[in-house]
Design an enzyme around this catalytic site. Sequence first.
Site, PDB file in Angstrom:
ATOM      1  N   GLU A  43       0.853  -1.186   0.000  1.00  0.00           N
ATOM      2  CA  GLU A  43       0.000   0.000   0.000  1.00  0.00           C
ATOM      3  C   GLU A  43       0.889   1.236   0.000  1.00  0.00           C
ATOM      4  O   GLU A  43       1.716   1.406   0.901  1.00  0.00           O
ATOM      5  CB  GLU A  43      -0.906  -0.005   1.234  1.00  0.00           C
ATOM      6  CG  GLU A  43      -1.723   1.252   1.428  1.00  0.00           C
ATOM      7  CD  GLU A  43      -2.422   1.277   2.780  1.00  0.00           C
ATOM      8  OE1 GLU A  43      -2.643   2.386   3.298  1.00  0.00           O
ATOM      9  OE2 GLU A  43      -2.728   0.193   3.322  1.00  0.00           O
ATOM     10  N   ARG A  47       0.567  10.382   1.298  1.00  0.00           N
ATOM     11  CA  ARG A  47       1.001  11.338   2.308  1.00  0.00           C
ATOM     12  C   ARG A  47       2.148  12.200   1.812  1.00  0.00           C
ATOM     13  O   ARG A  47       2.664  13.041   2.573  1.00  0.00           O
ATOM     14  CB  ARG A  47       1.450  10.603   3.579  1.00  0.00           C
ATOM     15  CG  ARG A  47       0.348   9.797   4.244  1.00  0.00           C
ATOM     16  CD  ARG A  47       0.841   9.139   5.514  1.00  0.00           C
ATOM     17  NE  ARG A  47      -0.165   8.286   6.114  1.00  0.00           N
ATOM     18  CZ  ARG A  47      -0.012   7.619   7.248  1.00  0.00           C
ATOM     19  NH1 ARG A  47       1.125   7.713   7.918  1.00  0.00           N
ATOM     20  NH2 ARG A  47      -0.981   6.857   7.718  1.00  0.00           N
ATOM     21  N   LYS A 130     -10.900  -1.617   7.006  1.00  0.00           N
ATOM     22  CA  LYS A 130      -9.603  -1.424   7.660  1.00  0.00           C
ATOM     23  C   LYS A 130      -9.863  -1.053   9.118  1.00  0.00           C
ATOM     24  O   LYS A 130     -10.561  -0.076   9.396  1.00  0.00           O
ATOM     25  CB  LYS A 130      -8.839  -0.304   6.945  1.00  0.00           C
ATOM     26  CG  LYS A 130      -7.580   0.179   7.648  1.00  0.00           C
ATOM     27  CD  LYS A 130      -6.928   1.279   6.826  1.00  0.00           C
ATOM     28  CE  LYS A 130      -5.711   1.863   7.530  1.00  0.00           C
ATOM     29  NZ  LYS A 130      -4.980   2.811   6.667  1.00  0.00           N
TER      30      LYS A 130
END
Length: 210
Positions: A43, A47, A130
């Site tokens: 993943e 950011r 998640k």
Amino acid sequence: MTGTDLAGVLDGCRIMPVLTVPDPGTAAPLADALAAGGARCAEVTFRTPDAAQVLKTMAAHRGLVVGAGTVLTAEQAERGVAAGARFVVSPGYDEDVVARCRELGVPVVPGIATATELMRALAAGLDTVKLFPAEPLGGVALLRALAAPFPGVRFVPTGGIGLDRMSDYLAHPAVLAVGGSWMATPGHLERGDFAGIRRLTAEAVERSAR
């Protein structure tokens, strides 16, 4: 769009390195190190300013299925999929992100921290979420508490999980995969320690198979 779609995309991958990569120049050797350590999925978090370029480079690696993480908006989901993301992960539940991923035809994994948020995801037709941030929220105890009244849900716990706790999560039948950043930290990337990344990844993959 169901959790089955994500399970099919991951194809048995149970360890998901969660990557924050400031320098796109490290993306190719990072992908090589992860694959050499036995990782089959990853993943890439949105950011950093160049996250889409990092994702594109890593998605080109034949040995990895790569998703876009920390997706906060529908526009980020679009950019991630355009760069090659096979799935989308968000830290929370956002209707626009879920709707756009449906339109794009990719599995989406929204973050949840409560039963109420989980019920919102279920109402939207999702069955994989998640659990984030897993350890600060209560760890495996919380996972068990949420899984009990929602037996059809699959979880991808992420947040504060290290090698020492990984196996406890994987032992629960509701866990599809565990995400973690310890295998490839910003410090590893800054130092160019791809051998260390390969070693930590191999250790995690080996333990996940026990």
